[in-house]
Design an enzyme around this catalytic site. Sequence first.
Site, mmCIF file in Angstrom:
data_model
loop_
_atom_site.group_PDB
_atom_site.id
_atom_site.type_symbol
_atom_site.label_atom_id
_atom_site.label_comp_id
_atom_site.label_asym_id
_atom_site.label_seq_id
_atom_site.Cartn_x
_atom_site.Cartn_y
_atom_site.Cartn_z
ATOM 1 N N SER A 174 -3.424 -28.061 6.009
ATOM 2 C CA SER A 174 -3.488 -26.597 6.043
ATOM 3 C C SER A 174 -3.498 -26.012 4.626
ATOM 4 O O SER A 174 -3.048 -26.646 3.661
ATOM 5 C CB SER A 174 -2.281 -26.044 6.806
ATOM 6 O OG SER A 174 -1.116 -26.206 6.024
ATOM 7 N N GLY B 122 -1.291 -27.196 1.494
ATOM 8 C CA GLY B 122 -2.135 -27.691 0.397
ATOM 9 C C GLY B 122 -1.832 -26.973 -0.910
ATOM 10 O O GLY B 122 -1.758 -27.590 -1.975
ATOM 11 N N GLU C 124 -7.771 -30.602 0.159
ATOM 12 C CA GLU C 124 -8.794 -30.104 1.074
ATOM 13 C C GLU C 124 -8.089 -29.324 2.159
ATOM 14 O O GLU C 124 -7.241 -29.875 2.871
ATOM 15 C CB GLU C 124 -9.588 -31.267 1.671
ATOM 16 C CG GLU C 124 -10.588 -31.867 0.704
ATOM 17 C CD GLU C 124 -11.517 -30.829 0.110
ATOM 18 O OE1 GLU C 124 -11.887 -29.872 0.808
ATOM 19 O OE2 GLU C 124 -11.850 -30.954 -1.080
ATOM 20 N N CYS D 158 -12.008 -28.944 9.831
ATOM 21 C CA CYS D 158 -12.124 -27.862 8.847
ATOM 22 C C CYS D 158 -13.580 -27.479 8.658
ATOM 23 O O CYS D 158 -13.876 -26.430 8.097
ATOM 24 C CB CYS D 158 -11.477 -28.251 7.532
ATOM 25 S SG CYS D 158 -12.166 -29.728 6.841
HETATM 26 C C1 UN1 Z 1 -16.708 -33.801 9.186
HETATM 27 O O1 UN1 Z 1 -16.980 -32.679 9.627
HETATM 28 O O2 UN1 Z 1 -17.482 -34.762 9.340
HETATM 29 O O3 UN1 Z 1 -10.234 -32.326 7.994
HETATM 30 C C2 UN1 Z 1 -15.489 -34.105 8.417
HETATM 31 C C3 UN1 Z 1 -11.401 -32.031 8.226
HETATM 32 C C4 UN1 Z 1 -12.407 -32.295 7.128
HETATM 33 C C5 UN1 Z 1 -13.329 -33.400 7.482
HETATM 34 C C6 UN1 Z 1 -14.500 -32.985 8.291
HETATM 35 N N1 UN1 Z 1 -11.676 -32.609 5.915
HETATM 36 O O4 UN1 Z 1 -11.734 -31.568 9.285
#
Ligand code: UN1
Length: 469
Positions: A217, A221, A238, A272
């Site tokens: 989150s 983060g 991320e 995400c």
């Molecule tokens: C994807 O869409 O293939 O935690 C990966 C997440 C991202 C990764 C998405 N860091 O949803």
Amino acid sequence: MTADLAELTGVALLTSRNPADPADVLLRIPAPGGFAVADAVERARAAQAGWLRGGAAARSAALGAVAAAVEAAGPELAALAVREVGKPLTEARAEIARTVAIWRYYAQAPFEPTGAVHDTAAGPGLLLTRRRPYGVAGLITPWNFPFAIPSWKAAPALAVGNTVALKPAPEATACALRLAEIVEKELPEGVFTVLPGGATEGNALVSAADVVSFTGSTAVGRAVAAYATARGVPVQAEMGGLNAAIVLPDADIGQAAAHIAAALAGYAGQKCTATSRVIAVGAALDPLREALAEALRAVPAGDPADPATVCGPLIDERARDRVAGAWQGLSALAGGTLPSGPGWYAAPTLVEKVPAEHPLLHEEVFGPIAALLPADDLAQAVRITNSVPYGLVTSVHTAGLDTALYCLDALDGLDTGMVRINAPSSGVDFHLPFGGARGSSHGPREQGRAALDFYASSRTYTLSPAETT
Ligand code: UN1
């Protein structure tokens, strides 16, 4: 310590449940606590010199062996992801295939050049750069990609000669412990350690590691980034997304609707990279409105163990309630209902006529819901896309090269770390850098070759000839 004793003595417990059947408890163990994390990091630090000195061929062979072992365990791991984090089986199988590919890709990295040779600015001699690992990489990972994310952080860290201590999200503890069993067998002792836990263990890891990588989150983060930065260790985080899909009138509307439905509803939008705002430009609005609502109603939803399922359950009750709260008072073109349990289901949902200040347009829900928004022209669509605190990925659906080029313009275009033309916003490639703008990411990119640079510092050497007499 048993779970019962832990409860009696007030020690924190880690519990993980099947989101499709919450009565099915996979695991209930005492959290190890901060000192256990500090010990594990010390063991990882002691193992680092041997791992680095073992040489490139040994590191490459070990990472390749991990790939083979994950592949051999594939069906079992996919089933575990279905049971522990509710990932639909077909997507879980794809995650395992991606995980295998990630370990194979980074197994080649130890043989890559680790620097460059330059001429000196003046005079004889040579200048060299060379990558140098930091020591122990502390990794904090979410539950939504329980095998792929730990792997795309650990594999490059190991490839360049770090050792790894990893704290997974409590909801994915069983997946992480199983991954640890597989990986540990192929690596020297202490090189890869999984420490289950919650915030206490996460804090302890950030306070001891030599380089930190986090996915989760935005609130956590930011705290991780601030803490690691205060300690002076490199950190990448991320975090959230509020990703838009922009649809132009010249797009293949059927294809655009299919891509957006997949990015909105796949794994119940718990990525995400999921699409949560659909921006229809001009005349695209009416046909897209119909096509997308129909595509969402047709999304196979329900039991994640069924290979046909695309939209399974939310991770827990709180997540399901957050989704249900998000559509309150809005008019739904599709979904807006809670299919009956036992799991935490919410139907893939598209809402329209959302007031500009509504939280759905500003905060990440992390569920299968998106808002349909009209835009008069492409410039307005880009402005709407850029108007949120996040900037991870945007999908653009168009047949026009001019549109694509406008979106990619460095100054006037999209302010997101990734732009995907005629492709869903989710499902990115592991061999390219991954990350976003503003509140979505902090620090250097992960994945691809960028990750190799992140897990090592660069040293510059000057070699001058000795004076001859
Ligand atoms: C994807 O869409 O293939 O935690 C990966 C997440 C991202 C990764 C998405 N860091 O949803």
